[in-house]
Design a protein around this motif. Structure first.
Motif, PDB file in Angstrom:
ATOM      1  N   ASN A  14       0.816  -1.222   0.000  1.00 40.63           N
ATOM      2  CA  ASN A  14       0.000   0.000   0.000  1.00 40.63           C
ATOM      3  C   ASN A  14       0.850   1.273   0.000  1.00 40.63           C
ATOM      4  OD1 ASN A  14      -2.440  -1.548   0.153  1.00 40.63           O
ATOM      5  ND2 ASN A  14      -2.079  -1.802   2.350  1.00 40.63           N
ATOM      6  N   GLY A  15       1.926   1.246  -0.764  1.00 43.77           N
ATOM      7  CA  GLY A  15       2.745   2.442  -0.913  1.00 43.77           C
ATOM      8  C   GLY A  15       3.713   2.704   0.218  1.00 43.77           C
ATOM      9  N   VAL A  16       3.838   1.773   1.151  1.00 45.15           N
ATOM     10  CA  VAL A  16       4.746   1.946   2.289  1.00 45.15           C
ATOM     11  C   VAL A  16       5.767   0.808   2.283  1.00 45.15           C
ATOM     12  CG1 VAL A  16       4.965   2.128   4.797  1.00 45.15           C
ATOM     13  CG2 VAL A  16       2.904   2.992   3.655  1.00 45.15           C
ATOM     14  N   SER A  17       7.038   1.150   2.151  1.00 44.18           N
ATOM     15  CA  SER A  17       8.074   0.118   2.211  1.00 44.18           C
ATOM     16  C   SER A  17       8.506  -0.086   3.661  1.00 44.18           C
ATOM     17  CB  SER A  17       9.285   0.503   1.367  1.00 44.18           C
ATOM     18  OG  SER A  17      10.055   1.508   2.002  1.00 44.18           O
ATOM     19  N   ARG A  18       9.089  -1.240   3.899  1.00 40.37           N
ATOM     20  CA  ARG A  18       9.583  -1.541   5.237  1.00 40.37           C
ATOM     21  C   ARG A  18      10.660  -0.518   5.642  1.00 40.37           C
ATOM     22  NH1 ARG A  18       8.866  -7.219   6.048  1.00 40.37           N
ATOM     23  NH2 ARG A  18      10.156  -7.552   4.222  1.00 40.37           N
ATOM     24  N   LEU A  19      11.495  -0.126   4.679  1.00 38.53           N
ATOM     25  CA  LEU A  19      12.545   0.843   4.971  1.00 38.53           C
ATOM     26  C   LEU A  19      11.957   2.197   5.361  1.00 38.53           C
ATOM     27  CD1 LEU A  19      15.478   1.715   5.105  1.00 38.53           C
ATOM     28  CD2 LEU A  19      15.419   2.135   2.632  1.00 38.53           C
ATOM     29  N   GLN A  20      10.936   2.657   4.636  1.00 38.43           N
ATOM     30  CA  GLN A  20      10.313   3.932   4.973  1.00 38.43           C
ATOM     31  C   GLN A  20       9.704   3.895   6.378  1.00 38.43           C
ATOM     32  OE1 GLN A  20       7.733   3.960   1.482  1.00 38.43           O
ATOM     33  NE2 GLN A  20       8.748   5.815   0.723  1.00 38.43           N
ATOM     34  N   TYR A  21       9.045   2.793   6.699  1.00 36.76           N
ATOM     35  CA  TYR A  21       8.450   2.633   8.026  1.00 36.76           C
ATOM     36  C   TYR A  21       9.553   2.700   9.088  1.00 36.76           C
ATOM     37  CZ  TYR A  21       5.001   0.849  11.409  1.00 36.76           C
ATOM     38  OH  TYR A  21       4.138   0.709  12.472  1.00 36.76           O
ATOM     39  N   ALA A  22      10.664   2.005   8.811  1.00 36.80           N
ATOM     40  CA  ALA A  22      11.780   1.978   9.755  1.00 36.80           C
ATOM     41  C   ALA A  22      12.387   3.367   9.934  1.00 36.80           C
ATOM     42  CB  ALA A  22      12.842   0.998   9.265  1.00 36.80           C
ATOM     43  N   GLN A  23      12.501   4.117   8.859  1.00 40.44           N
ATOM     44  CA  GLN A  23      13.070   5.464   8.933  1.00 40.44           C
ATOM     45  C   GLN A  23      12.230   6.368   9.839  1.00 40.44           C
ATOM     46  OE1 GLN A  23      13.053   6.175   4.697  1.00 40.44           O
ATOM     47  NE2 GLN A  23      15.284   6.006   4.548  1.00 40.44           N
ATOM     48  N   ILE A  24      10.907   6.316   9.682  1.00 32.77           N
ATOM     49  CA  ILE A  24      10.030   7.148  10.514  1.00 32.77           C
ATOM     50  C   ILE A  24      10.085   6.697  11.966  1.00 32.77           C
ATOM     51  CG2 ILE A  24       7.658   7.898  10.921  1.00 32.77           C
ATOM     52  CD1 ILE A  24       7.139   7.524   7.921  1.00 32.77           C
ATOM     53  N   LEU A  25      10.108   5.395  12.186  1.00 32.32           N
ATOM     54  CA  LEU A  25      10.174   4.857  13.537  1.00 32.32           C
ATOM     55  C   LEU A  25      11.443   5.325  14.249  1.00 32.32           C
ATOM     56  CD1 LEU A  25       8.717   2.896  15.509  1.00 32.32           C
ATOM     57  CD2 LEU A  25      10.133   1.073  14.568  1.00 32.32           C
ATOM     58  N   LEU A  26      12.578   5.235  13.559  1.00 37.18           N
ATOM     59  CA  LEU A  26      13.836   5.655  14.159  1.00 37.18           C
ATOM     60  C   LEU A  26      13.909   7.173  14.319  1.00 37.18           C
ATOM     61  CD1 LEU A  26      16.367   3.232  12.421  1.00 37.18           C
ATOM     62  CD2 LEU A  26      15.716   3.290  14.835  1.00 37.18           C
ATOM     63  N   ALA A  27      13.332   7.914  13.390  1.00 37.08           N
ATOM     64  CA  ALA A  27      13.305   9.373  13.528  1.00 37.08           C
ATOM     65  C   ALA A  27      12.495   9.784  14.752  1.00 37.08           C
ATOM     66  CB  ALA A  27      12.713  10.013  12.263  1.00 37.08           C
ATOM     67  N   SER A  28      11.409   9.061  15.019  1.00 41.47           N
ATOM     68  CA  SER A  28      10.569   9.350  16.184  1.00 41.47           C
ATOM     69  C   SER A  28      11.315   9.045  17.481  1.00 41.47           C
ATOM     70  CB  SER A  28       9.277   8.528  16.122  1.00 41.47           C
ATOM     71  OG  SER A  28       8.566   8.797  14.931  1.00 41.47           O
ATOM     72  N   LEU A  29      12.009   7.912  17.512  1.00 41.27           N
ATOM     73  CA  LEU A  29      12.791   7.558  18.694  1.00 41.27           C
ATOM     74  C   LEU A  29      13.948   8.533  18.897  1.00 41.27           C
ATOM     75  CD1 LEU A  29      12.873   3.675  18.334  1.00 41.27           C
ATOM     76  CD2 LEU A  29      11.787   4.968  20.178  1.00 41.27           C
ATOM     77  N   ALA A  30      14.552   8.980  17.799  1.00 44.33           N
ATOM     78  CA  ALA A  30      15.647   9.944  17.903  1.00 44.33           C
ATOM     79  C   ALA A  30      15.141  11.278  18.444  1.00 44.33           C
ATOM     80  CB  ALA A  30      16.307  10.140  16.536  1.00 44.33           C
ATOM     81  N   TYR A  31      13.917  11.656  18.073  1.00 42.32           N
ATOM     82  CA  TYR A  31      13.358  12.902  18.603  1.00 42.32           C
ATOM     83  C   TYR A  31      13.123  12.782  20.110  1.00 42.32           C
ATOM     84  CZ  TYR A  31      10.535  17.087  19.152  1.00 42.32           C
ATOM     85  OH  TYR A  31      10.078  18.306  19.570  1.00 42.32           O
ATOM     86  N   LEU A  32      12.625  11.621  20.549  1.00 38.07           N
ATOM     87  CA  LEU A  32      12.468  11.393  21.987  1.00 38.07           C
ATOM     88  C   LEU A  32      13.818  11.506  22.688  1.00 38.07           C
ATOM     89  CD1 LEU A  32      10.014   8.343  22.171  1.00 38.07           C
ATOM     90  CD2 LEU A  32       9.506  10.719  22.707  1.00 38.07           C
ATOM     91  N   GLY A  33      14.841  10.929  22.065  1.00 40.56           N
ATOM     92  CA  GLY A  33      16.177  11.008  22.642  1.00 40.56           C
ATOM     93  C   GLY A  33      16.694  12.429  22.684  1.00 40.56           C
ATOM     94  N   TYR A  34      16.374  13.208  21.674  1.00 40.42           N
ATOM     95  CA  TYR A  34      16.764  14.625  21.623  1.00 40.42           C
ATOM     96  C   TYR A  34      16.115  15.396  22.765  1.00 40.42           C
ATOM     97  CZ  TYR A  34      16.116  19.433  19.786  1.00 40.42           C
ATOM     98  OH  TYR A  34      16.039  20.787  19.634  1.00 40.42           O
ATOM     99  N   VAL A  35      14.831  15.173  22.977  1.00 42.55           N
ATOM    100  CA  VAL A  35      14.105  15.854  24.046  1.00 42.55           C
ATOM    101  C   VAL A  35      14.727  15.542  25.409  1.00 42.55           C
ATOM    102  CG1 VAL A  35      11.906  15.879  25.309  1.00 42.55           C
ATOM    103  CG2 VAL A  35      11.916  16.027  22.814  1.00 42.55           C
ATOM    104  N   GLN A  36      15.173  14.311  25.578  1.00 48.17           N
ATOM    105  CA  GLN A  36      15.679  13.881  26.883  1.00 48.17           C
ATOM    106  C   GLN A  36      17.197  13.943  26.994  1.00 48.17           C
ATOM    107  OE1 GLN A  36      12.708  10.535  28.383  1.00 48.17           O
ATOM    108  NE2 GLN A  36      13.595  10.049  26.404  1.00 48.17           N
ATOM    109  N   ASN A  37      17.830  14.468  25.958  1.00 43.27           N
ATOM    110  CA  ASN A  37      19.286  14.625  25.966  1.00 43.27           C
ATOM    111  C   ASN A  37      20.024  13.286  26.044  1.00 43.27           C
ATOM    112  OD1 ASN A  37      21.386  16.500  25.709  1.00 43.27           O
ATOM    113  ND2 ASN A  37      21.874  16.344  27.890  1.00 43.27           N
TER     114      ASN A  37
END
Length: 299
Positions: free
Chosen positions: A98-121
């Motif tokens: 449905n237009g979503v690759s596993r890699l794209q999903y993984a990129q967004i997932l890791l970007a979200s976790l990285a943002y959480l890490g950024y917020v918490q230093n």
């Protein structure tokens, strides 16, 4: 976009990895009830909106500068763990539904976790697995936290391209750069966990220890889980390039049996100390997957 509408198919259309990661993680920060201990490597603390009567000193002013929202953090303790993100870049990560690759999903997932890490230093680094080796994208180090680390990880994620295989002849040959620190560290893998033998299982087991915790996000497609196909299809191995034409209905029962057996065994084999497995589908909302991770960490 709120809650369950944060689907990868919607987020991909934004064509902005920083924004998508921010959207998912901020939605999560206001919704999860977790431990007061901080850091995605431990458990994520809860944020809530400032209310009249709250001590203004409890407002997270660093977060306000980034989000323009007055948020109260339940604990002022900052994370001191080293969080290492590891992305599988084997060819099977190009699988799409449905237009979503596993890699794209993984990129967004890791970007979200990285943002959480950024917020918490948190101290963060990024690695990829491909063609039998570990590649350092963003190195670990004393200065690997904050906005600079977050931006480097985003740039690294945007440049990733999946292809070929990853598993080595001997998992002992896979080495991550050492980072001298008294703190414990956490590895967060995002992969499909598809293996020829038991290379993934052996690799993960070799890393887990009291000072090194492993979290594995296994991303699978709905058809890989349900196989609701009819008619003749040409199936292609995305890592070897081999193709075979089959009547989908005639192999469905065997496929489901083999797939179910593999996933069950994998789940059982990974029920070991210091390892957490989070299974997700490409159709699962990103926030739901991350909440599953954080809830499991709390438990």
């Amino acid at each position: 976009m709120k809650g369950p509408t944060l689907l990868a198919s919607n987020l991909i259309r934004l064509k902005n990895l920083q924004l998508t990661g921010k959207l998912v993680s901020e939605e999560l920060m206001l919704g999860i009830h977790a431990s007061k201990r901080s850091g995605i490597g431990v458990e994520f603390e809860q944020y809530r909106h400032y209310e009249p009567g709250d001590d203004p000193k409890r407002i997270d002013w660093k977060l306000f500068a980034r989000t323009n929202k007055h948020l109260i953090r339940e604990s002022s303790t900052e994370s001191d763990r080293q969080v290492r993100f590891v992305l599988d870049l084997s060819g099977s990560m190009n699988y799409a539904e449905n237009g979503v690759s596993r890699l794209q999903y993984a990129q967004i997932l890791l970007a979200s976790l990285a943002y959480l890490g950024y917020v918490q230093n948190d101290q963060m680094s990024l690695y990829t697995l491909q063609t039998g080796s570990v590649q350092t994208v963003v190195a670990a180090g004393a200065s690997s936290s904050g906005k600079q680390a977050f931006q480097k990880i985003l740039v690294g994620l945007e440049k990733t391209v999946a292809g070929g295989t990853w598993f080595p002849v001997d998992h002992h040959s896979l080495k991550f750069p050492e980072f001298q620190s008294r703190n414990t560290e956490q590895f967060i893998f995002v992969t499909d966990l598809l293996q020829v033998g038991e290379e993934w299982l052996n690799f993960i087991k070799s890393l887990a220890s009291p000072r090194r915790e492993i979290v594995v996000f296994q991303i699978l497609g709905d058809q890989e889980m349900d196989f609701n196909l009819k008619g003749f299809y040409r199936f292609k191995d995305l890592e070897t390039g081999r193709e075979i034409e089959l009547d989908a209905e005639s192999v469905r029962e065997k496929f489901m049996e083999s797939s179910g057996s593999y996933l069950k065994k994998l789940k059982e084999d990974l029920q070991i100390p210091y390892v957490h497995l989070v299974q997700a589908r490409l159709s699962d909302p990103l926030g739901m997957v991350l909440k599953s991770f954080l809830t499991k960490r709390k438990g």
